[in-house]
Write a protein that holds these residues in place. Structure first.
Motif, PDB file in Angstrom:
ATOM      1  N   MET A 116       0.834  -1.195   0.000  1.00  0.00           N
ATOM      2  CA  MET A 116       0.000   0.000   0.000  1.00  0.00           C
ATOM      3  C   MET A 116       0.879   1.258   0.000  1.00  0.00           C
ATOM      4  N   ILE A 117       0.632   2.154  -0.929  1.00  0.00           N
ATOM      5  CA  ILE A 117       1.366   3.409  -1.023  1.00  0.00           C
ATOM      6  C   ILE A 117       0.632   4.467  -0.203  1.00  0.00           C
ATOM      7  N   ARG A 118       1.313   5.042   0.774  1.00  0.00           N
ATOM      8  CA  ARG A 118       0.723   6.056   1.636  1.00  0.00           C
ATOM      9  C   ARG A 118       1.037   7.430   1.034  1.00  0.00           C
ATOM     10  N   ALA A 119      -0.010   8.170   0.661  1.00  0.00           N
ATOM     11  CA  ALA A 119       0.163   9.426  -0.063  1.00  0.00           C
ATOM     12  C   ALA A 119      -0.287  10.625   0.760  1.00  0.00           C
ATOM     13  N   MET A 120       0.296  11.785   0.439  1.00  0.00           N
ATOM     14  CA  MET A 120      -0.116  13.043   1.043  1.00  0.00           C
ATOM     15  C   MET A 120      -0.352  14.056  -0.075  1.00  0.00           C
ATOM     16  N   ILE A 121      -1.449  14.810   0.019  1.00  0.00           N
ATOM     17  CA  ILE A 121      -1.771  15.866  -0.930  1.00  0.00           C
ATOM     18  C   ILE A 121      -1.418  17.203  -0.284  1.00  0.00           C
ATOM     19  N   VAL A 122      -0.678  18.045  -1.003  1.00  0.00           N
ATOM     20  CA  VAL A 122      -0.275  19.350  -0.470  1.00  0.00           C
ATOM     21  C   VAL A 122      -0.715  20.423  -1.457  1.00  0.00           C
ATOM     22  N   ASP A 123      -1.780  21.152  -1.124  1.00  0.00           N
ATOM     23  CA  ASP A 123      -2.317  22.178  -2.013  1.00  0.00           C
ATOM     24  C   ASP A 123      -3.195  23.119  -1.201  1.00  0.00           C
ATOM     25  N   ASP A 124      -3.121  24.418  -1.481  1.00  0.00           N
ATOM     26  CA  ASP A 124      -3.923  25.367  -0.704  1.00  0.00           C
ATOM     27  C   ASP A 124      -5.361  25.468  -1.212  1.00  0.00           C
ATOM     28  N   ASP A 125      -5.665  24.813  -2.334  1.00  0.00           N
ATOM     29  CA  ASP A 125      -7.014  24.816  -2.903  1.00  0.00           C
ATOM     30  C   ASP A 125      -7.769  23.570  -2.423  1.00  0.00           C
ATOM     31  N   ALA A 126      -8.833  23.797  -1.643  1.00  0.00           N
ATOM     32  CA  ALA A 126      -9.584  22.679  -1.066  1.00  0.00           C
ATOM     33  C   ALA A 126     -10.187  21.769  -2.139  1.00  0.00           C
ATOM     34  N   LEU A 127     -10.632  22.359  -3.254  1.00  0.00           N
ATOM     35  CA  LEU A 127     -11.226  21.546  -4.317  1.00  0.00           C
ATOM     36  C   LEU A 127     -10.178  20.659  -4.985  1.00  0.00           C
ATOM     37  N   VAL A 128      -8.984  21.184  -5.137  1.00  0.00           N
ATOM     38  CA  VAL A 128      -7.898  20.380  -5.716  1.00  0.00           C
ATOM     39  C   VAL A 128      -7.556  19.223  -4.775  1.00  0.00           C
ATOM     40  N   ARG A 129      -7.472  19.510  -3.480  1.00  0.00           N
ATOM     41  CA  ARG A 129      -7.183  18.440  -2.515  1.00  0.00           C
ATOM     42  C   ARG A 129      -8.255  17.364  -2.572  1.00  0.00           C
ATOM     43  N   LEU A 130      -9.512  17.790  -2.635  1.00  0.00           N
ATOM     44  CA  LEU A 130     -10.619  16.837  -2.682  1.00  0.00           C
ATOM     45  C   LEU A 130     -10.554  15.995  -3.947  1.00  0.00           C
ATOM     46  N   GLY A 131     -10.312  16.641  -5.096  1.00  0.00           N
ATOM     47  CA  GLY A 131     -10.257  15.918  -6.358  1.00  0.00           C
ATOM     48  C   GLY A 131      -9.122  14.918  -6.409  1.00  0.00           C
ATOM     49  N   LEU A 132      -7.946  15.322  -5.947  1.00  0.00           N
ATOM     50  CA  LEU A 132      -6.807  14.416  -5.958  1.00  0.00           C
ATOM     51  C   LEU A 132      -6.994  13.273  -4.968  1.00  0.00           C
ATOM     52  N   THR A 133      -7.588  13.578  -3.831  1.00  0.00           N
ATOM     53  CA  THR A 133      -7.854  12.522  -2.848  1.00  0.00           C
ATOM     54  C   THR A 133      -8.812  11.481  -3.417  1.00  0.00           C
ATOM     55  N   ASP A 134      -9.887  11.945  -4.069  1.00  0.00           N
ATOM     56  CA  ASP A 134     -10.832  11.015  -4.692  1.00  0.00           C
ATOM     57  C   ASP A 134     -10.136  10.167  -5.750  1.00  0.00           C
ATOM     58  N   LEU A 135      -9.258  10.801  -6.533  1.00  0.00           N
ATOM     59  CA  LEU A 135      -8.547  10.066  -7.584  1.00  0.00           C
ATOM     60  C   LEU A 135      -7.630   9.007  -6.987  1.00  0.00           C
ATOM     61  N   LEU A 136      -6.813   9.390  -6.037  1.00  0.00           N
ATOM     62  CA  LEU A 136      -5.863   8.438  -5.461  1.00  0.00           C
ATOM     63  C   LEU A 136      -6.570   7.320  -4.707  1.00  0.00           C
ATOM     64  N   ASP A 137      -7.642   7.673  -4.009  1.00  0.00           N
ATOM     65  CA  ASP A 137      -8.378   6.655  -3.257  1.00  0.00           C
ATOM     66  C   ASP A 137      -9.106   5.669  -4.164  1.00  0.00           C
ATOM     67  N   SER A 138      -9.240   6.013  -5.446  1.00  0.00           N
ATOM     68  CA  SER A 138      -9.874   5.088  -6.387  1.00  0.00           C
ATOM     69  C   SER A 138      -8.946   3.929  -6.745  1.00  0.00           C
ATOM     70  N   ASP A 139      -7.679   4.074  -6.411  1.00  0.00           N
ATOM     71  CA  ASP A 139      -6.690   3.017  -6.640  1.00  0.00           C
ATOM     72  C   ASP A 139      -6.564   2.198  -5.362  1.00  0.00           C
TER      73      ASP A 139
END
Length: 216
Positions: free
Chosen positions: A1-24
């Motif tokens: 399991m790859i443990r990832a961290m999203i670093v971005d000041d835009d809440a929508l970008v964080r949400l979108g990337l989190t949804d994308l990564l969690d789909s894997d």
């Protein structure tokens, strides 16, 4: 399991990337940071394998954060992910120790692929940014060929062969196939290459190899 961290000041970008990564099913987002300083705090508190880091953020930008994250005892691999396709951003991110550079409009499948590649020890650059970096910005700002050549000369001929393929963007599996080696042997060579060249990742090794004229 790859443990990832999203670093971005835009809440929508964080949400979108989190949804994308969690789909894997092989990636888990364990932390979300709102800026670079927050990222360093979270990476200290959590084990993070790969961090996707924006460049332009308040308090601490992504370049400074990359330097700080790479200095941690167990540093995460870092992919700089930004809207701005600027040569200076690319070079500064890689010089700070980033393992990859992608634009935010990169296809979702490619972002997932980048996370897997970087987690396995390879590098991932947006093709256009990589070519411009190598052909123009890097060559004009860091000539240093004599110094680069002296570092490369410290490698064995076989290690130089591996470095030349690494500089072309080959993965460990690609290098093993091309040079008729076991993948485990390639990994050992790459580890010694990074130590001998005094660089932190494959991207920096590739840039140094190009400075030395080992490849074009």
């Amino acid at each position: 399991m790859i443990r990832a961290m999203i670093v971005d000041d835009d809440a929508l970008v964080r949400l979108g990337l989190t949804d994308l990564l969690d789909s894997d099913e092989n990636i888990e987002v364990v932390a979300q940071a709102t800026d670079g300083l927050h990222a360093v705090e979270l990476a200290t508190a959590h084990h993070v394998d790969v961090a996707l880091v924006d460049v332009r953020m308040p308090r601490m930008d992504g370049i400074t954060a990359t330097t700080r994250l790479r200095a941690l005892p167990n540093p995460p691999k870092i992919i700089t992910l930004t809207t701005f396709d600027l040569d200076e951003y690319v070079y500064n991110a890689l010089a700070a120790g980033a393992d990859g550079f992608l634009l935010k409009d990169t296809a979702p499948a490619e972002i997932l692929r980048a996370v897997h590649l970087v987690a396995s020890g390879s590098a991932m650059l947006h093709p256009t940014a990589a070519r411009r970096l190598i052909d123009r910005y890097h060559r004009t700002t860091r000539p240093g060929s004599a110094e680069a050549q002296s570092h490369v000369a410290a490698l064995t001929p076989r290690e130089q062969d591996v470095l030349a393929r690494l500089a072309e963007g080959d993965t460990n599996a690609d290098i093993a196939q091309r040079l008729g080696m076991r993948e485990s042997t390639v990994k050992s060579h790459v580890s010694r290459i990074l130590t001998t060249l005094d660089v932190t990742n494959r991207v920096q090794a590739a840039l140094l190899a190009r400075d030395a004229g080992l490849t074009r």
